[in-house]
Design a protein around this motif. Structure first.
Motif, short mmCIF file in Angstrom:
data_model
loop_
_atom_site.label_atom_id
_atom_site.label_comp_id
_atom_site.label_asym_id
_atom_site.label_seq_id
_atom_site.Cartn_x
_atom_site.Cartn_y
_atom_site.Cartn_z
N ALA A 123 11.69 5.31 9.15
CA ALA A 123 11.35 4.30 8.15
C ALA A 123 9.91 4.49 7.67
CB ALA A 123 11.54 2.90 8.74
N ALA A 124 9.00 4.80 8.60
CA ALA A 124 7.59 4.93 8.22
C ALA A 124 7.36 6.11 7.30
CB ALA A 124 6.72 5.07 9.48
N PHE A 125 8.16 7.18 7.44
CA PHE A 125 7.95 8.36 6.61
C PHE A 125 9.00 8.51 5.52
CE2 PHE A 125 5.56 9.19 10.47
CZ PHE A 125 4.33 9.46 9.90
N GLY A 126 9.77 7.44 5.28
CA GLY A 126 10.63 7.42 4.10
C GLY A 126 11.95 8.16 4.24
N PRO B 182 -6.06 1.24 10.43
CA PRO B 182 -4.68 0.82 10.13
C PRO B 182 -4.45 0.67 8.63
CG PRO B 182 -5.73 -0.69 11.70
CD PRO B 182 -6.79 0.26 11.25
N GLU B 183 -5.50 0.36 7.86
CA GLU B 183 -5.24 -0.05 6.48
C GLU B 183 -5.95 0.73 5.39
OE1 GLU B 183 -6.22 -4.08 6.99
OE2 GLU B 183 -4.29 -4.51 7.92
N ILE B 184 -7.13 1.23 5.71
CA ILE B 184 -7.88 1.89 4.64
C ILE B 184 -8.09 3.37 4.96
CG2 ILE B 184 -9.10 -0.13 3.74
CD1 ILE B 184 -11.46 0.78 5.59
N GLY B 185 -8.41 4.13 3.93
CA GLY B 185 -8.78 5.53 4.14
C GLY B 185 -7.82 6.48 3.47
N ARG B 186 -8.14 7.76 3.60
CA ARG B 186 -7.33 8.79 2.97
C ARG B 186 -6.04 9.00 3.74
NH1 ARG B 186 -10.51 14.05 2.68
NH2 ARG B 186 -11.95 13.09 4.15
N LYS B 187 -5.13 9.69 3.07
CA LYS B 187 -3.86 10.03 3.70
C LYS B 187 -4.08 11.29 4.52
CE LYS B 187 0.90 11.03 2.23
NZ LYS B 187 1.03 12.47 2.51
N ILE B 188 -3.56 11.31 5.72
CA ILE B 188 -3.65 12.51 6.56
C ILE B 188 -2.71 13.56 5.99
CG2 ILE B 188 -2.99 13.47 8.80
CD1 ILE B 188 -4.13 11.06 10.15
N GLY B 226 1.98 7.39 7.62
CA GLY B 226 3.16 6.62 7.23
C GLY B 226 3.04 6.20 5.78
N LEU B 227 4.16 5.92 5.13
CA LEU B 227 4.14 5.51 3.73
C LEU B 227 3.52 4.13 3.60
CD1 LEU B 227 7.70 6.61 2.56
CD2 LEU B 227 5.55 7.88 2.47
N VAL B 228 2.77 3.94 2.53
CA VAL B 228 2.07 2.67 2.33
C VAL B 228 3.07 1.52 2.15
CG1 VAL B 228 0.49 1.43 0.81
CG2 VAL B 228 0.07 3.81 1.36
N SER B 229 4.21 1.80 1.52
CA SER B 229 5.17 0.74 1.21
C SER B 229 5.96 0.28 2.43
CB SER B 229 6.14 1.26 0.15
OG SER B 229 6.74 2.46 0.61
N GLN B 230 5.86 1.02 3.53
CA GLN B 230 6.68 0.71 4.70
C GLN B 230 5.86 -0.06 5.73
OE1 GLN B 230 9.87 1.33 5.12
NE2 GLN B 230 10.03 2.26 3.10
#
Lengths: 275, 275
Positions: A123-126, B182-188, B226-230
């Motif tokens: 779920a976290a990675f879509g 947990p909430e801010i920053g670049r995507k790994i 993880g995806l932002v929307s999830q």
């Protein structure tokens, strides 16, 4: 309606996160919501939704809530009834190739926590499609798997896969199987996901060793991540890592060529400490 | 020797894996081994080692074992006493730069399971040095953290770090801080680990949000994977992933240049489906 009927697909979900995920993804599965008087006001905004579905909200004391929830619960639980999951067919694999949908297969997973970890990572990675085979389907209505997944199981499209070895042989022209194994296989290089032209990918996650019936169908076998000399990580620990790596596979371009990422070490000023 | 004395650094470890890890890495910490009669024969091969250390083995019934172990235990537990961990000093950072040792800093972690997940991931990927700061040091003798780590905590070199913000400011010329949030920053991007010439790396893992005192010292901030929307993954779920990514940073070559990996998409036959 008597919700105490024994029903093979009866499932009690615990906690508000799981309830909201169920309401969003499988509203028709809901049968009854049970909450403590202290928590009930938090449900007010969903009353209309529950009424439309014909779901009653029952207020009980903390002790009865724990009894109804069949496990630790201090806010809300819900009784749900779910249809059986469909069996994966050969035509499904053709569809997944068309839509380039990567799938995950949990084979022989016996621990509900492992299945929950797989579901949460997907779920976290879509990733959406999870096939259960080799005994994993016994966990599909296991309350712990649903509760530990904290709503992630609701987001997935679960299917059963019977006779997985034979099924994968029949679809090998459209599906490339990437397997994980606790002990054997190549080292995962996080920078290099598996890519195959013209087929879609399936990540096979075995609960223990790879099933010998399935081994001949595996095109790429990777060892659980971690140094060989160190004690190994468990399945639930490697699930987020393996699924993040698997989900990072770039999608092919619309014209059929594989997309290329920008070169990793493109020269720019300052990239070389002596320049 | 009376092992029931209240002692701030008294720690009971449970299970044979943790006992063997302690015997290997911190033999002098062992004070007493307590096992059931059924399990005792499995300890025979270590009797000589225990005798040399002056550690007695006591055989008890299952109920007393659980009482001694202060938690669920059905095979063996051990009482240990450990020295306080050292404080990280500025000179340590100079040493770590010399030896190019990547370090991990756990800041404000309050859940023993999170610390155990960090320890297990570090051990699995070969990182050794863990700094505890901002309250994490309260967990350093928490039995659950040691038990959930299943021996991994024994393999690490734990240190405390006081006034972390100030310390990192003083060592910023030799240490580059990579933080998770947990909430801010670049995507790994799993393919691109952080690399800095002439400094060593520190991965800062906060238990909650980044501490505002430490934020100015952070050079690279990455969001939990993880995806932002999830719904987000938890700290213990992302720990293996983040630490695998962090540990995959290539080491600089002996001549001072950064090593280059082979180009990821080197052309070879068959890599292009239309060729």
């Amino acid at each position: 309606m008597n919700t105490n009927d024994p029903h093979p697909n009866r499932l009690v979900i615990r906690g508000i996160a799981a309830l909201l995920a169920c309401l969003k993804h499988h509203p028709k599965a809901l049968r009854e919501v049970v909450a403590t008087a202290a928590f009930a006001p938090n449900l007010a905004e969903y009353d209309a939704a529950f009424a439309e579905l014909g779901v009653k909200t029952r207020i009980v004391g903390p002790i009865e809530l724990v009894k109804t929830a069949e496990g630790p619960c201090d806010d809300v639980c819900a009784l749900t009834m779910r249809p059986d999951f469909g069996l994966a067919r050969i035509s499904d694999f053709a569809e997944w190739r068309e839509s380039r949908e990567s799938i995950v297969i949990a084979d022989g997973v016996t621990d509900a926590a492992d299945l929950a970890a797989i579901a949460r990572s997907m779920a976290a990675f879509g990733l959406k499609r999870l096939l259960l085979s080799g005994g994993t389907e016994k966990l599909s209505f296991h309350p712990e798997a649903w509760n530990l997944s904290r709503g992630a199981m609701e987001q997935l499209r679960l299917m059963r896969a019977a006779a997985l070895g034979g099924l994968l042989k029949l679809v090998e022209d459209r599906c490339c199987v990437v397997a994980l194994s606790p002990e054997i296989g190549r080292k995962i290089d996080l920078a290099v996901p598996v890519r195959v032209p013209g087929r879609h990918l399936a990540l096979l996650i075995p609960g223990g060793k790879l099933d010998p019936d399935i081994q001949p169908r595996v095109e790429h076998c990777y060892r659980f991540p971690g140094l060989v000399s160190q004690p190994g990580l468990s399945l639930s620990e490697i699930a987020p890592l393996a699924i993040a790596w698997f989900a990072s596979t770039p999608q092919p371009r619309a014209d059929g060529f594989l997309s290329r990422k920008r070169a990793r070490h493109a020269k720019d000023k300052g990239s070389n400490p002596t320049s």
